[in-house]
Design a protein around this motif. Structure first.
Motif, PDB file in Angstrom:
ATOM      1  N   SER A 190       9.777  10.873   5.152  1.00 32.28           N
ATOM      2  CA  SER A 190       9.903  12.114   5.913  1.00 32.28           C
ATOM      3  C   SER A 190       8.560  12.805   6.131  1.00 32.28           C
ATOM      4  N   GLY A 191       7.564  12.538   5.280  1.00 29.48           N
ATOM      5  CA  GLY A 191       6.251  13.158   5.425  1.00 29.48           C
ATOM      6  C   GLY A 191       5.383  12.431   6.436  1.00 29.48           C
ATOM      7  N   GLU A 192       4.169  12.957   6.622  1.00 29.20           N
ATOM      8  CA  GLU A 192       3.222  12.406   7.595  1.00 29.20           C
ATOM      9  C   GLU A 192       2.164  11.562   6.890  1.00 29.20           C
ATOM     10  N   THR A 193       1.971  10.337   7.372  1.00 28.24           N
ATOM     11  CA  THR A 193       0.894   9.497   6.854  1.00 28.24           C
ATOM     12  C   THR A 193      -0.442  10.231   6.962  1.00 28.24           C
ATOM     13  N   ARG A 194      -1.263  10.114   5.950  1.00 30.43           N
ATOM     14  CA  ARG A 194      -2.515  10.866   5.898  1.00 30.43           C
ATOM     15  C   ARG A 194      -3.559  10.330   6.878  1.00 30.43           C
ATOM     16  N   THR A 195      -4.516  11.184   7.192  1.00 29.21           N
ATOM     17  CA  THR A 195      -5.681  10.801   7.982  1.00 29.21           C
ATOM     18  C   THR A 195      -6.934  11.110   7.181  1.00 29.21           C
ATOM     19  N   ASN A 196      -7.751  10.101   6.947  1.00 34.02           N
ATOM     20  CA  ASN A 196      -9.025  10.275   6.251  1.00 34.02           C
ATOM     21  C   ASN A 196     -10.153  10.442   7.263  1.00 34.02           C
ATOM     22  N   THR A 222       0.862  -1.183   0.000  1.00 28.41           N
ATOM     23  CA  THR A 222       0.000   0.000   0.000  1.00 28.41           C
ATOM     24  C   THR A 222       0.896   1.230   0.000  1.00 28.41           C
ATOM     25  N   LEU A 223       0.916   1.965  -1.110  1.00 31.97           N
ATOM     26  CA  LEU A 223       1.813   3.111  -1.209  1.00 31.97           C
ATOM     27  C   LEU A 223       1.294   4.332  -0.449  1.00 31.97           C
ATOM     28  N   ASN A 224      -0.014   4.418  -0.254  1.00 35.31           N
ATOM     29  CA  ASN A 224      -0.586   5.609   0.378  1.00 35.31           C
ATOM     30  C   ASN A 224      -1.573   5.212   1.486  1.00 35.31           C
ATOM     31  N   PRO A 225      -1.079   4.555   2.544  1.00 34.15           N
ATOM     32  CA  PRO A 225      -1.972   4.123   3.620  1.00 34.15           C
ATOM     33  C   PRO A 225      -2.509   5.317   4.405  1.00 34.15           C
ATOM     34  N   ALA A 226      -3.437   5.045   5.311  1.00 39.32           N
ATOM     35  CA  ALA A 226      -4.072   6.138   6.042  1.00 39.32           C
ATOM     36  C   ALA A 226      -4.603   5.652   7.380  1.00 39.32           C
ATOM     37  N   GLY A 274       5.753   9.843  10.244  1.00 34.80           N
ATOM     38  CA  GLY A 274       5.232  10.667  11.323  1.00 34.80           C
ATOM     39  C   GLY A 274       4.481   9.881  12.376  1.00 34.80           C
ATOM     40  N   PHE A 275       3.787  10.637  13.270  1.00 36.07           N
ATOM     41  CA  PHE A 275       3.045  10.002  14.352  1.00 36.07           C
ATOM     42  C   PHE A 275       1.869   9.189  13.830  1.00 36.07           C
ATOM     43  N   ALA A 276       1.204   9.683  12.768  1.00 34.86           N
ATOM     44  CA  ALA A 276       0.098   8.920  12.193  1.00 34.86           C
ATOM     45  C   ALA A 276       0.596   7.593  11.630  1.00 34.86           C
ATOM     46  N   GLY A 277       1.781   7.604  11.029  1.00 32.60           N
ATOM     47  CA  GLY A 277       2.355   6.364  10.522  1.00 32.60           C
ATOM     48  C   GLY A 277       2.677   5.387  11.643  1.00 32.60           C
TER      49      GLY A 277
END
Length: 316
Positions: free
Chosen positions: A84-90, A6-10, A61-64
């Motif tokens: 380096s970026g933050e995993t997204r939150t839906n 999954t390249l763009n998990p959330a 990040g913390f979401a990851g």
């Protein structure tokens, strides 16, 4: 081993409210957080069905960290590339009074070139992969060509002297680009297949003709999901249509991913294509019975299997 990519998990932040009112405070009745993403959902359903897998992809990040921790707490193996970026939150909102569901999907972190290379090198070195499933949207910074490269590298991997089976569940340009690499199985819905072949598909005969076109491009099995109309399977020598029973649908999030997991469950247990298709429809339907973004469980899955109607369209 089964690997899910999954390249763009959330993190799926899911909330229930009694009624959504404009220009007024909306009180949250209940709230849950889930680890989300197409292939992550596949890993979660496989776990519920007693099949182990390892989840791969990008987290940051913390979401990851929360996402990975939730998977580990569910007993799902992980080996993510940290970015380096933050995993997204839906955000998913359920309106209790109407049953309406609103979903707001974030774009995700930008993936840097060196982070992408780390993932490709990881896929090149996968140990004993029986099945590799790839699914979901692309995060910013990556082009559809990335999926084609992932399919290509995954197909080179071997399990007990045999090439790994590659299952792809993406759409749009990502799907069009990846067909060139000939994944073993794809699962577009009827609208995604329509886009892929460049014409509107409505009837079963139209779906069959379009899926056969994709077979001729080197894709061994095409699964076409059609919501309550079930799933059509097309391969070079077999064609089936599996139809679910009528159920009270509580949720549709993750139903398609659950179908992928059900099909893989059949594959790892040495079942025929027809049986794998029945399992796919049973797992997808089981997820529609759950609240929020919860996924299929073994009890509902096993109960639904004998209720699936299978039509044989071609065998040779």
């Amino acid at each position: 081993m089964i690997y899910t990519i999954t390249l763009n998990p959330a993190i799926d932040r899911t909330m229930w409210v009694e009624r959504i009112r404009d220009d007024e405070p909306n009180r949250i009745v209940r709230e849950e957080n889930y680890a989300g993403g197409k292939s992550i959902d596949v890993s979660k359903v496989l776990k519920n069905l007693g099949v182990e897998s390892t989840a791969l992809g990008f987290i940051g990040g913390f979401a990851g960290m929360e996402l990975e921790g939730r998977l580990l707490n569910e007993g799902i193996g992980t080996d993510f590339i940290r970015v380096s970026g933050e995993t997204r939150t839906n955000i998913i909102i359920h309106e209790i009074s109407t049953g309406r569901q609103l979903s707001f999907y974030a774009k995700g972190p930008d993936i840097r070139p060196h982070e992408l290379v780390m993932l490709i090198e990881q896929i090149e070195g996968l140990r004993d992969p029986e099945i590799v499933t790839i699914g979901g949207s692309l995060p910013p910074g990556l082009s559809p060509a990335v999926y084609r490269r992932i399919v290509t590298e995954a197909k080179k991997c071997e399990h007990n002297g045999c090439k790994a089976k590659v299952f792809l569940d993406v759409d749009g340009l990502s799907l069009r680009s990846s067909i060139e690499a000939a994944p073993d199985v794809i699962k577009p819905n009827i609208y995604e297949l329509s886009e892929l072949v460049g014409r509107e598909l409505r009837e079963i005969d139209e779906v069959l003709a379009a899926a056969r076109e994709i077979n001729r491009k080197g894709v061994e099995v095409v699964l076409v999901s059609m919501g309550p109309r079930g799933i059509v399977l097309v391969s070079a020598h077999e064609e089936y249509h599996a139809i679910p029973p009528q159920v009270k649908v509580e949720n549709t999030v993750g139903a398609g991913d659950s179908s992928v997991a059900g099909f893989i469950y059949g594959m790892v247990n040495g079942k025929s294509l027809a049986e794998c298709l029945i399992y796919a429809v049973a797992a997808g339907t089981a997820t529609t019975l759950t609240e929020g973004t919860a996924l299929a469980n073994m009890e509902d899955f096993e109960r639904l299997i004998p209720q699936i109607t299978l039509r044989t369209l071609k065998t040779s």
